[in-house]
Design a protein around this motif. Structure first.
Motif, PDB file in Angstrom:
ATOM      1  N   HIS A  33     -55.354  93.058  70.557  1.00 29.76           N
ATOM      2  CA  HIS A  33     -56.388  92.517  71.437  1.00 29.76           C
ATOM      3  C   HIS A  33     -56.506  90.995  71.330  1.00 29.76           C
ATOM      4  N   GLY A  34     -55.568  90.388  70.628  1.00 26.26           N
ATOM      5  CA  GLY A  34     -55.577  88.938  70.525  1.00 26.26           C
ATOM      6  C   GLY A  34     -56.588  88.402  69.540  1.00 26.26           C
ATOM      7  N   ILE A  35     -57.095  89.220  68.613  1.00 28.10           N
ATOM      8  CA  ILE A  35     -58.101  88.801  67.643  1.00 28.10           C
ATOM      9  C   ILE A  35     -57.465  87.917  66.583  1.00 28.10           C
ATOM     10  N   VAL A  36     -58.109  86.770  66.313  1.00 35.88           N
ATOM     11  CA  VAL A  36     -57.610  85.835  65.317  1.00 35.88           C
ATOM     12  C   VAL A  36     -58.151  86.218  63.946  1.00 35.88           C
ATOM     13  N   ALA A  37     -57.271  86.438  62.999  1.00 33.86           N
ATOM     14  CA  ALA A  37     -57.699  86.859  61.664  1.00 33.86           C
ATOM     15  C   ALA A  37     -58.400  85.725  60.932  1.00 33.86           C
ATOM     16  N   THR A  38     -59.475  86.072  60.217  1.00 29.16           N
ATOM     17  CA  THR A  38     -60.194  85.085  59.413  1.00 29.16           C
ATOM     18  C   THR A  38     -60.834  85.778  58.219  1.00 29.16           C
ATOM     19  N   ASN A  39     -60.914  85.063  57.124  1.00 26.08           N
ATOM     20  CA  ASN A  39     -61.563  85.598  55.921  1.00 26.08           C
ATOM     21  C   ASN A  39     -62.964  85.029  55.740  1.00 26.08           C
ATOM     22  N   ASP A  40     -63.440  84.255  56.726  1.00 26.37           N
ATOM     23  CA  ASP A  40     -64.759  83.641  56.613  1.00 26.37           C
ATOM     24  C   ASP A  40     -65.867  84.689  56.593  1.00 26.37           C
ATOM     25  N   LYS A  83     -67.627  89.743  55.588  1.00 25.25           N
ATOM     26  CA  LYS A  83     -66.672  89.032  56.429  1.00 25.25           C
ATOM     27  C   LYS A  83     -67.090  89.152  57.889  1.00 25.25           C
ATOM     28  N   ALA A  84     -66.972  88.065  58.607  1.00 25.36           N
ATOM     29  CA  ALA A  84     -67.379  88.065  60.017  1.00 25.36           C
ATOM     30  C   ALA A  84     -66.617  89.100  60.830  1.00 25.36           C
ATOM     31  N   PHE A 131     -72.404  85.827  67.609  1.00 27.94           N
ATOM     32  CA  PHE A 131     -71.308  86.793  67.670  1.00 27.94           C
ATOM     33  C   PHE A 131     -70.621  86.790  69.033  1.00 27.94           C
ATOM     34  N   ASN A 132     -71.342  86.429  70.088  1.00 26.16           N
ATOM     35  CA  ASN A 132     -70.692  86.262  71.390  1.00 26.16           C
ATOM     36  C   ASN A 132     -69.703  85.100  71.337  1.00 26.16           C
ATOM     37  N   TYR A 133     -70.069  84.063  70.585  1.00 21.96           N
ATOM     38  CA  TYR A 133     -69.154  82.931  70.395  1.00 21.96           C
ATOM     39  C   TYR A 133     -67.887  83.397  69.682  1.00 21.96           C
ATOM     40  N   LEU A 134     -68.037  84.180  68.608  1.00 18.72           N
ATOM     41  CA  LEU A 134     -66.869  84.709  67.884  1.00 18.72           C
ATOM     42  C   LEU A 134     -66.050  85.626  68.787  1.00 18.72           C
ATOM     43  N   LEU A 135     -66.740  86.354  69.649  1.00 19.65           N
ATOM     44  CA  LEU A 135     -66.052  87.247  70.588  1.00 19.65           C
ATOM     45  C   LEU A 135     -65.189  86.437  71.552  1.00 19.65           C
ATOM     46  N   THR A 194     -62.277  86.151  67.501  1.00 19.76           N
ATOM     47  CA  THR A 194     -62.371  86.407  66.062  1.00 19.76           C
ATOM     48  C   THR A 194     -62.808  87.845  65.814  1.00 19.76           C
ATOM     49  N   ILE A 195     -63.612  88.395  66.721  1.00 19.48           N
ATOM     50  CA  ILE A 195     -64.045  89.791  66.644  1.00 19.48           C
ATOM     51  C   ILE A 195     -63.778  90.449  67.988  1.00 19.48           C
ATOM     52  N   SER A 196     -63.761  91.771  67.987  1.00 14.29           N
ATOM     53  CA  SER A 196     -63.464  92.499  69.222  1.00 14.29           C
ATOM     54  C   SER A 196     -64.707  93.074  69.879  1.00 14.29           C
ATOM     55  N   ILE A 197     -65.840  93.116  69.143  1.00 12.12           N
ATOM     56  CA  ILE A 197     -67.081  93.647  69.703  1.00 12.12           C
ATOM     57  C   ILE A 197     -68.258  92.963  69.021  1.00 12.12           C
TER      58      ILE A 197
END
Length: 405
Positions: A53-60, A103-104, A140-144, A148-151
């Motif tokens: 889904h094109g999600i960018v992995a992050t450990n933040d 984790k986010a 979380f909409n920004y991360l979406l 960075t997240i899928s939902i």
């Protein structure tokens, strides 16, 4: 299939997935480790699903990601007052909570739900929880959008108390007719005129202090701005305070409010006081309707202090300055004005908020019906009785001079 491997002295299970190809067409592989086969496979599956889904992995963590969002996005694109509100909620409620360390990319609706429930159990107000919810949803909409997240984990969360039920929890305190008559007896001063202006217009304190003479023409008040003291961050650990004039936060707050013709004599007295004050303190002429002794915007905190002293000198039970606005709305309901008109005069976004006053008025009338009957019989005057609120002693001594300095 995960295979057993050893790293140092510890044994792990490892599985591999192809995540792409380099410029030469060779496979790019990523390895996933776990203490069990199931854990290693789960990590691979989660990564591939997000990768698809094109999600960018992050450990933040949520805390780190939100901190970066606040200082790199919100501080730049938002008003200073908005950033101040977001930063306070983050620092006081979100950062110290359990969700801050998750984790986010791994936070779920159940985590958010548990967080809200904990806030509610710790007596955090429903209004504050709603505000935190709006901020988290925005974050979380920004991360979406950043993939960075899928939902958005806030999507399926239920607030501890539904907004429609706030009507039963809202404390509305108003001034009685007797209290209002006492306010009229105050000597002509800045605080008296501000209190009467609030009673006759229903404006918020920030809206009143932002008014200029041009905003009040032919007994019509044009509300287009508000003023408040805002914390301005110079760095993440240092700040200063500034007086900021800004547009109201909602479109409906931009409105016109007619003043009763009976207030016209007070407008003349306000202008007379302004001229006298300008001569006495020799500051540059200003168009502000309620200027300070320096010809600048009044500080709302100073107004509140003078307001408290005024109530105490009149032997009126303390109520917040906003109660003047509550009184304005309640009196309109008493006069039979329809809810839509009152809502527009108050600048409410919906009539739901305005209906709180009708609800409170009905409850109060029911509770004191015998008293009202006796008042009608004796004086033929309708007086609004108030729910009793515990007395609060002011920490400030009564001063002879009630003007604001």
């Amino acid at each position: 299939m995960a295979t057993n491997t050893k790293i140092g002295t510890k044994e792990y299970y490892r599985t591999t997935a192809t995540v792409g190809y380099d410029h030469k067409g060779k496979q790019i592989q990523k390895q996933f480790y776990g203490k069990t086969k199931k854990e290693a496979e789960r990590k691979k599956y989660a990564f591939l699903k997000n990768h698809e889904h094109g999600i960018v992995a992050t450990n933040d963590s949520v805390s780190k990601a939100m901190h970066n969002w606040l200082w790199s996005v919100i501080k730049i694109k938002s008003k200073a007052s908005t950033f101040e509100r977001y930063e306070i909620n983050y620092r006081c409620h979100i950062k110290p909570s359990e969700i801050a360390y998750i984790k986010a990319t791994e936070i779920t609706s159940s985590h958010i739900q548990k967080f809200y429930n904990t806030l509610f159990k710790n007596d955090t107000s429903v209004a504050t929880i709603k505000q935190i919810h709006r901020i988290l949803t925005y974050f979380f909409n920004y991360l979406l959008n950043e993939r960075t997240i899928s939902i958005n984990p806030c999507k399926n969360v239920v607030l501890p108390i539904d907004a429609d039920e706030l009507i039963d929890n809202e404390e509305i305190f108003v001034f009685s007719d007797e209290d209002i008559q006492k306010i009229y007896t105050l000597r002509n001063s800045r605080v008296k005129f501000i209190m009467l202006f609030a009673l006759f217009s229903g404006l918020r304190i920030g809206e009143i202090l932002a008014l200029t003479s041009k905003d009040v023409e032919d007994n019509i008040v044009s509300v287009t701005k508000s003023v408040r003291i805002v914390r301005i961050f110079d760095t993440e650990t240092t700040w200063h305070y500034e007086t900021v004039v800004s547009k109201p936060k909602t479109k409906t707050s931009i409105r016109t409010v007619p003043l009763p013709s009976s207030f016209h004599p007070y407008m003349l007295k306000i202008h007379e006081l302004n001229k006298q004050q300008q001569r006495d303190f020799d500051y540059e002429p200003t168009d502000l309707l309620f200027p300070s002794l320096y010809g600048t915007f009044l500080n709302a905190r100073n107004v509140t202090r003078s307001y408290k002293r005024a109530l105490k000198s009149l032997d009126i039970e303390y109520r917040k300055f906003h109660s003047l606005r509550h009184t304005y709305a309640t009196k309109l309901f008493e006069a039979g004005v329809d809810v839509l008109t009152i809502s527009k005069l108050l600048g409410h976004t919906t009539t739901q908020t305005t209906e709180i006053y009708a609800h409170v008025l009905k409850t109060m009338k029911t509770n004191v019906v015998e008293s009202l009957n006796s008042i009608f019989a004796d004086n033929n005057v309708k007086i609004m009785l108030n729910p009793q609120k515990p007395n609060k002693k002011s920490r400030l001594q009564v001063r002879d001079n009630l003007d604001i300095v």
